[in-house]
Design a protein around this motif. Structure first.
Motif, PDB file in Angstrom:
ATOM      1  N   PHE A  68       0.837  -1.196   0.000  1.00 33.68           N
ATOM      2  CA  PHE A  68       0.000   0.000   0.000  1.00 33.68           C
ATOM      3  C   PHE A  68       0.868   1.240   0.000  1.00 33.68           C
ATOM      4  CE2 PHE A  68       0.707  -0.748   4.502  1.00 33.68           C
ATOM      5  CZ  PHE A  68       0.715   0.510   5.091  1.00 33.68           C
ATOM      6  N   GLY A  70       0.556   5.811   1.036  1.00 35.88           N
ATOM      7  CA  GLY A  70      -0.206   6.854   1.717  1.00 35.88           C
ATOM      8  C   GLY A  70       0.293   8.204   1.238  1.00 35.88           C
ATOM      9  N   TYR A 135      -6.534  12.103   2.612  1.00 34.17           N
ATOM     10  CA  TYR A 135      -5.491  11.065   2.575  1.00 34.17           C
ATOM     11  C   TYR A 135      -5.849  10.077   1.468  1.00 34.17           C
ATOM     12  CZ  TYR A 135      -2.432   7.362   4.494  1.00 34.17           C
ATOM     13  OH  TYR A 135      -1.469   6.395   4.683  1.00 34.17           O
ATOM     14  N   ARG A 137      -5.109   6.427  -0.174  1.00 37.24           N
ATOM     15  CA  ARG A 137      -4.545   5.131   0.189  1.00 37.24           C
ATOM     16  C   ARG A 137      -4.613   4.174  -1.011  1.00 37.24           C
ATOM     17  NH1 ARG A 137      -3.601   1.937   4.653  1.00 37.24           N
ATOM     18  NH2 ARG A 137      -2.285   3.687   5.259  1.00 37.24           N
ATOM     19  N   TYR A 167      -2.735  12.269  12.683  1.00 37.30           N
ATOM     20  CA  TYR A 167      -2.638  10.819  12.889  1.00 37.30           C
ATOM     21  C   TYR A 167      -2.698  10.493  14.382  1.00 37.30           C
ATOM     22  CZ  TYR A 167      -1.009   6.025  12.555  1.00 37.30           C
ATOM     23  OH  TYR A 167      -0.925   4.673  12.646  1.00 37.30           O
ATOM     24  N   LYS A 195       6.341  -1.327   1.680  1.00 36.81           N
ATOM     25  CA  LYS A 195       5.156  -0.946   2.443  1.00 36.81           C
ATOM     26  C   LYS A 195       4.156  -2.088   2.237  1.00 36.81           C
ATOM     27  CE  LYS A 195       3.097   3.452   3.690  1.00 36.81           C
ATOM     28  NZ  LYS A 195       3.591   3.389   5.060  1.00 36.81           N
ATOM     29  N   TYR A 200       3.386  -4.444   9.101  1.00 36.04           N
ATOM     30  CA  TYR A 200       2.426  -3.830  10.029  1.00 36.04           C
ATOM     31  C   TYR A 200       1.846  -4.897  10.948  1.00 36.04           C
ATOM     32  CZ  TYR A 200       3.505   0.088   7.165  1.00 36.04           C
ATOM     33  OH  TYR A 200       4.223   1.082   6.532  1.00 36.04           O
ATOM     34  N   ALA A 234       5.024   3.816  11.821  1.00 36.78           N
ATOM     35  CA  ALA A 234       4.327   4.772  10.956  1.00 36.78           C
ATOM     36  C   ALA A 234       5.205   5.982  10.619  1.00 36.78           C
ATOM     37  CB  ALA A 234       3.044   5.242  11.638  1.00 36.78           C
ATOM     38  N   THR A 302       3.954  10.554   6.222  1.00 33.41           N
ATOM     39  CA  THR A 302       2.861  11.246   5.522  1.00 33.41           C
ATOM     40  C   THR A 302       1.695  11.470   6.471  1.00 33.41           C
ATOM     41  OG1 THR A 302       3.514  10.359   3.407  1.00 33.41           O
ATOM     42  CG2 THR A 302       1.231  11.069   3.613  1.00 33.41           C
ATOM     43  N   ALA A 303       1.307  10.421   7.188  1.00 36.55           N
ATOM     44  CA  ALA A 303       0.165  10.548   8.095  1.00 36.55           C
ATOM     45  C   ALA A 303       0.538  11.473   9.251  1.00 36.55           C
ATOM     46  CB  ALA A 303      -0.261   9.179   8.600  1.00 36.55           C
TER      47      ALA A 303
HETATM   48  C1  COI Z   1       1.568   6.943   6.172  1.00 37.06           C
HETATM   49  O1  COI Z   1       2.243   7.788   6.768  1.00 37.06           O
HETATM   50  O2  COI Z   1       0.945   7.213   5.135  1.00 37.06           O
HETATM   51  C2  COI Z   1       1.476   5.585   6.666  1.00 37.06           C
HETATM   52  O3  COI Z   1       1.322   4.726   5.879  1.00 37.06           O
HETATM   53  C3  COI Z   1       1.555   5.342   8.102  1.00 37.06           C
HETATM   54  C4  COI Z   1       0.458   4.514   8.680  1.00 37.06           C
HETATM   55  C5  COI Z   1      -0.892   5.151   8.666  1.00 37.06           C
HETATM   56  C6  COI Z   1       0.448   3.107   8.259  1.00 37.06           C
END
Ligand code: COI
Length: 357
Positions: A68, A70, A135, A137, A167, A195, A200, A234, A302-303
């Motif tokens: 994935f 983000g 955001y 994803r 976050y 990722k 995770y 994260a 990012t989050a």
């Molecule tokens: C991000 O910072 O986008 C992440 O993927 C961290 C987390 C929400 C898994």
């Protein structure tokens, strides 16, 4: 690139509690979806967000062949559309992660165009307040149905979007982090740079333990000697020791190549800071703290954007950093990066991709 668009008949907009967004709780009206079959990806299309059917034999449920990303779109302060921040970096990393778990690469311009089209279509879901964003994803998973341990012959790529606030519930307030020396996230030769779901899943047990003890996250050490700092699941980690900005290097392949990490390093070089990407052991951090040389620590993601670390706890010993307050360097990175993202500061590096609607 034109995409086929099938619009939602009923918007999800009114289901969103705009006064209490939190992170990743609400999803907007549409997704971008593309499928891989017979050795090639289709063109991709935009369809309504909603339930999907799957078979019990879905290989990803069993063996986790999934990756994935983000990234975020920011409503510009001047009202002129939105900025999608560094989607090229996320798209490239998606393909690097894909290669590590045998997922076929995706056409990068097509992915970026699909994401921009999605943001444009669901632009009303981009929050209006600073500190909030839409955001994105992207996720890719093996969509074949079989039980042999082998790479799938079929894949699905989806990009969903979610209006989000910070976050961490603490926002920009410093977080407390527990250094784990019994559980590990990744090892050299493993999947740490991807990722992918496995990393995770590996973080959940120690993460639950940390939450129970009042910490926000776990700081992972290297999987062999349990000495060198890797990352916080994260976020990537940065330390300011004796005026030098230090972050673990990406060489061992156990750390995710963060987009915010790269943004911070680029700015730090531009500002003339002394910057090192190198191994940094937990012992070095403990010593620097004891000698009063550790002035700031913060995570980048990012989050999380920039998340100051006010306390690190290692082997039951608490290290309080900068009196549990955000330090000037962390604040400067936060202000500069968010200034660029919301279109308030000059975007010298052309990190934003502008979306009009
Ligand atoms: C991000 O910072 O986008 C992440 O993927 C961290 C987390 C929400 C898994």
């Amino acid at each position: 690139m034109g995409f086929k668009i099938t619009k939602n008949t009923k918007t999800r907009f009114n289901d969103v509690d705009w006064n209490n967004l939190r992170f990743g709780v609400y999803f907007s009206d549409h997704i971008f979806i593309s499928k891989y079959k017979d050795g090639k990806w289709d063109d991709g299309e935009l369809v309504p967000y909603g339930g999907m059917t799957m078979e019990p034999g879905l290989c990803t449920l069993h063996y986790g062949q999934t990756i994935f990303e983000g990234l975020k779109a920011f409503r510009r302060t001047d009202g002129n559309g939105a900025n999608l921040f560094r989607p090229d970096m996320n798209a490239k990393r998606l393909n690097r992660s894909a290669s590590l778990v045998c997922i076929p690469n995706y056409d990068l311009p097509r992915l970026i165009d699909g994401m921009k089209e999605l943001v444009k279509l669901d632009n009303k879901f981009i929050p209006k307040h600073k500190g909030q964003s839409l955001y994105l994803r992207p996720v890719v998973y093996g969509s074949g149905n079989f039980l042999g341990v082998t790479a799938s012959a079929e894949y699905t790529l989806i990009v969903m979007t979610s209006p989000v606030a910070s976050y961490y519930a603490a926002g920009l307030n410093p977080v407390k982090i527990m250094v784990s020396d019994d559980h590990v996230r990744a090892v050299k030769g493993g999947l740490g740079a991807a990722k992918t779901a496995a990393n995770y899943a590996a973080s959940l047990y120690a993460g639950m333990e940390a939450h129970r003890k009042g910490f926000s996250q776990v700081l992972w050490l290297d999987g062999v000697n349990r000495k060198d700092i890797d990352e916080v699941g994260a976020m990537n980690m940065m330390f300011v020791i004796d005026g030098e900005l230090i972050t673990p290097s990406l060489e061992k392949g156990t750390v995710l190549a963060g987009v915010t990490r790269d943004t911070v390093l680029t700015l730090a070089h531009e500002w003339g800071m002394k910057v090192s990407e190198r191994d940094i052991s937990i012992d070095e951090v403990v010593d620097a703290h004891a000698n009063g040389k550790l002035s700031e620590a913060f995570g980048t993601g990012t989050a999380a954007v920039i998340s100051p670390v006010g306390q690190l706890t290692y082997k039951g010993k608490d290290m309080i950093i900068n009196d549990m307050k955000i330090g000037p360097i962390s604040q400067k990175f936060y202000d500069t990066i968010t200034g660029i993202q919301y279109g308030e500061a000059e975007d010298k590096h052309h990190w934003n991709q502008h979306i009009t609607f």
